[in-house]
Design an enzyme around this catalytic site. Structure first.
Site: not given
Ligand code: AGP
Length: 606
Positions: A2, A27, A99, A482, A485, A601
C-alpha cells in the site's frame, strides 16, 4: 504494497497529499483515502478504486487542514470497498497502514470487550482502537511504544491525533517508511518515490523505530522509546519526474527504453577501452566463493533462473535458485562460502527482504541486484549492484528484467574470468559481443506489427504454453508470466523437453504454443519438441534466430526471427517479442496495462 503519505505544514496539505497518492498508486489501487485535522476535528474522506474516484466523490480542493495522512490500498484483510479503505479513525485517532497485523483477531476481541466499535473488516482498524485505548492511561510516547509492542506482524504506520494538531507519528516494522524534509513542512512516505516531487532530503526509518513529524521538527525514537539521531540522505537524481511522453502506457515506454537500459548497464560495468568488467569494491576474494544462491520473486526470480544457466556455464560454480517466499521458511543449510544474491527491482519485496534478513542474521555473504538504490534490500546487503534503469512504473516488469539479467550476466563473466574458467580471449570476445546488444534489441523491437496481429489468438484461447530449453527456458517462464499478469488468460512456461511427461495432454486443436528455439545448442531438440505439439494440433509461434538454414518443420503457424548473435545473448532478444505479445493482448482487451487487476508494483507484505 500500500502507499502512505503524511504532511505536516504551515499551509493546506490536501493538494500535495493527492499528488503524492497518485504517484503511489503503483503500490496499490483498490481504494484511496485522506484524513486531515481542521478546527480540532478529524476529517476523513475515502472511496473504493483509484485516487481519481476520491477526487470525483469529494471536493478535495476545499478539504481544510495543514496536517494530514493519505493512503492507497492493495487489499490484504477485507474486500476493496469504501469501508475498508484507509484511513481508519476513532473519535480522536486516525491511521494509515501498510503491512499485516497477524494478531489482529485476538486484539479485536479484546477491544470489543472493552467497548470499542469496529466498522471495517481490516486488521488496520485494530491499531486505531489500540492506540485510542492506550492513550486513555498513558502519555503519547508510552502509548505508542506499548501499542507497537502489542502488534505482531509488519507495519508502516502514519497516525494523526485530534488533540495534537501538528503531529504525525510514523512507525516501521518490516514495511518501508521514510521521512522527507521541506520548507516549513515535513513529510512521511512509504518510499522516496512518493516524496521526490516535494524534497530530495530523506531519512529512512529502520525496523522498530518510530518518529514524530511536525512542520518544523522531526524526532526519531528506537523501540524502547529512546531518542535516536539519524542521517539525512540526498536522493539520487536519476529518478527525475517521470511521465509517459507520447507513449500510451508506461509499459510501452519501458519496453522501448530497453536499448538504453542495456547501454546504461554496459556503461556502468564495462571498461570498453580495456574490454574488462568494472565491479569495484567487491568485498570478497573470489576464492572465498564456492557456490552461489540466487533468490527473488516473480520476474526477479526468472532473472535468478536465467543467471543460474550463465553462472554454471561461465564460472563452473554450484548454483542454486530459490523463490524467496519458499527460501525464507525452509530449513536452509547456510554455508559461509556461498554468495547469496538477492534480485529485486523495488528492493522492498517483503519475501525477498525477509530472505535477505535471514542470511544477514546467519552472517552470510549477501549481494543485491536492485533498481531502487535507496531501498531496504539495497541498504542492508553487504554489496549492491544497481541496474540503473530509472523508475519502472508499469507493474509488469520489462526493462528492469533486462537490466537485472544484464548485470547478472556481467557478474558471471567477471567471476568466470577471475576463476580462470573462461580464458582472456573468450572473455574479451564476450565483452565485445555484449556491446552489440543495444543495437540488436533495437532491431528486435521492430517486430511490432506481426506481434500485434497474432496477439488476439492468445486472447481467444482458453490457455497457452511457452516452451524453451536451456537458456530459453527462464524466458519461457517470463513470457508466460507477462501474458498472465496483463491479459488475465492462463499461460504456462514449461521446459520443452518435459512436455511429454504430462502437459502434452493439454495440447488440443488450435491451442497457441510459443516455442523459443534460437540457433543454439538446444535448437534441434527444441524443434523436435515443437513437432510433437504441432502433431497434436497446436498453433505454434516459433521465435528463432536468423539463419541461412531453413527451419526443418511444417505447419508452423507464425515465425519471428530475432538477430543472430553469441548464444549467451539470445535470452535478451527472445524476451522482447514476449513482452510485446503480452502488451498487445492486454491492449486489445482494453485492460489497464500499467496497473493490472489484483497486482501492485512492490509487494511489501507476505
Ligand atoms: C513482474 O512483472 C511482476 N510485477 C512481479 O512478479 C515482480 O517481478 C515481483 O513482485 C518482484 O518484484 P521486485 O523485483 O520489486 O522484488
Amino acid at each position: 504494497m500500500c502507499g502512505i503519505i503524511g504532511i505536516s505544514s504551515n499551509k493546506s496539505v490536501s493538494a500535495n497529499i493527492i499528488n503524492s497518492l497518485k504517484k503511489l498508486e503503483y503500490r496499490g489501487y483498490d481504494s484511496a483515502g485522506i484524513a486531515t485535522l481542521s478546527d480540532g476535528e478529524i476529517i476523513e474522506v475515502k472511496s473504493e478504486g483509484r485516487v481519481d474516484n476520491l477526487e470525483n466523490n469529494f471536493d478535495l480542493k476545499n478539504l481544510k487542514g495543514n496536517i494530514g495522512i493519505g493512503h492507497v490500498r492493495w487489499a490484504t484483510h477485507g474486500i476493496p470497498n469504501q469501508i475498508n479503505a484507509h484511513p481508519h479513525s476513532s473519535h480522536n485517532v486516525s491511521v494509515v497502514h501498510n503491512g499485516i497485523i497477524e494478531n489482529s483477531t485476538i486484539l479485536k476481541k479484546h477491544l470489543i470487550n472493552n467497548g470499542h466499535k469496529f466498522k471495517s473488516q481490516t486488521d488496520t482498524e485494530v491499531i486505531v482502537h489500540l492506540i485510542t485505548e492506550n492513550l486513555k492511561t498513558l502519555e503519547l510516547e508510552y502509548a505508542i511504544t506499548k501499542t507497537l509492542k502489542q502488534l505482531h506482524g509488519s507495519f508502516a504506520l502514519g497516525i494523526v491525533f485530534k488533540d495534537i494538531p501538528d503531529l504525525i507519528v510514523g512507525a516501521r516494522r518490516g514495511s518501508p517508511l521514510a521521512v522527507g524534509y521541506g520548507p516549513n513542512e515535513n513529510y512521511l512516505g512509504s518510499d522516496s518515490y512518493a516524496l521526490k516531487a516535494m524534497t530530495n532530503k530523506i531519512t529512512y526509518l529502520e525496523d522498530g523505530e518510530f518518529c514524530f513529524v511536525k512542520k518544523d521538527q522531526v524526532l526519531f525514537f528506537n523501540e524502547a522509546g529512546k531518542k535516536v539521531n539519524k542521517k539525512i540522505l540526498k536522493l539520487s537524481s536519476d529518478e527525475a519526474s517521470y511521465d509517459k511522453g507520447d507513449f500510451k502506457h508506461f509499459m510501452a515506454k519501458e519496453i522501448e527504453e530497453q536499448p538504453t537500459t542495456i547501454k546504461t548497464g554496459i556503461k556502468e560495468y564495462i571498461d570498453s577501452v580495456n574490454k574488462d568488467v568494472n565491479i569495484f569494491n567487491f568485498p570478497w576474494n573470489i576464492d572465498e566463493i564456492k557456490s552461489i544462491t540466487l533468490i527473488g520473486c516473480g520476474t526477479a526470480y526468472h532473472s535468478c533462473l536465467m543467471a543460474k544457466y550463465w553462472f554454471e556455464e561461465l564460472t563452473n560454480l554450484d548454483v542454486s535458485v530459490d523463490i524467496a517466499s519458499e527460501f525464507r521458511y525452509r530449513k536452509n543449510r547456510f554455508k559461509k562460502d556461498t554468495l547469496y544474491i538477492f534480485v529485486s527491482q523495488s528492493g522492498e519485496t517483503a519475501d525477498t527482504y525477509a530472505a535477505l534478513n535471514l542470511c544477514n542474521k546467519n552472517k552470510m555473504k549477501t549481494c543485491s541486484v536492485v533498481n531502487v538504490i535507496e531501498s531496504s534490500i539495497s541498504r542492508e546487503s553487504n554489496f549492491v549492484l544497481p541496474i540503473h534503469c530509472g523508475p519502472e512504473i508499469g507493474v509488469a516488469s520489462t526493462k528492469a528484467f533486462l537490466g537485472q539479467i544484464l548485470v547478472l550476466y556481467i557478474l558471471s563473466l567477471k567471476i568466470g574470468f577471475l576463476r580462470n574458467e573462461i580464458d582472456r580471449v573468450e572473455y574479451k570476445q564476450k565483452i565485445k559481443d555484449l556491446k552489440t546488444l543495444p543495437g540488436l534489441i533495437e532491431k528486435t523491437l521492430q517486430h511490432d506489427n506481426d506481434i500485434q496481429a497474432i496477439s488476439s489468438t492468445f486472447n481467444d484461447a482458453k490457455g497457452s504454453m511457452f516452451l524453451g530449453r536451456g537458456f530459453s527456458y527462464p524466458i519461457a517462464l517470463e513470457g508466460a508470466l507477462k501474458l498472465k499478469e496483463l491479459s488475465y488468460v492462463h499461460a504456462e512456461g514449461y521446459p520443452a523437453g518435459e512436455m511429454k511427461h504430462g502437459p502434452l495432454a493439454l495440447i488440443e486443436e488450435g491451442m497457441p504454443v510459443v516455442v523459443l528455439a534460437p540457433r543454439d545448442n538446444y535448437y534441434k531438440k527444441t524443434i523436435s519438441n515443437m513437432q510433437e505439439v504441432i502433431a497434436r494440433g497446436a498453433k505454434v509461434l516459433l521465435i528463432t534466430s536468423k539463419s541461412k538454414d531453413e527451419v526443418v518443420s511444417e505447419n508452423i503457424w507464425e515465425t519471428i526471427e530475432v538477430e543472430n548473435t553469441n548464444e549467451d545473448l539470445f535470452p535478451f532478444l527472445l524476451t522482447i517479442p514476449l513482452q510485446k505479445l503480452a502488451y498487445y493482448s492486454a491492449l486489445k482487451k482494453g485492460y489497464d496495462i500499467d496497473k493490472p487487476r489484483n497486482l501492485a508494483k512492490s509487494v511489501t507484505v507476505e
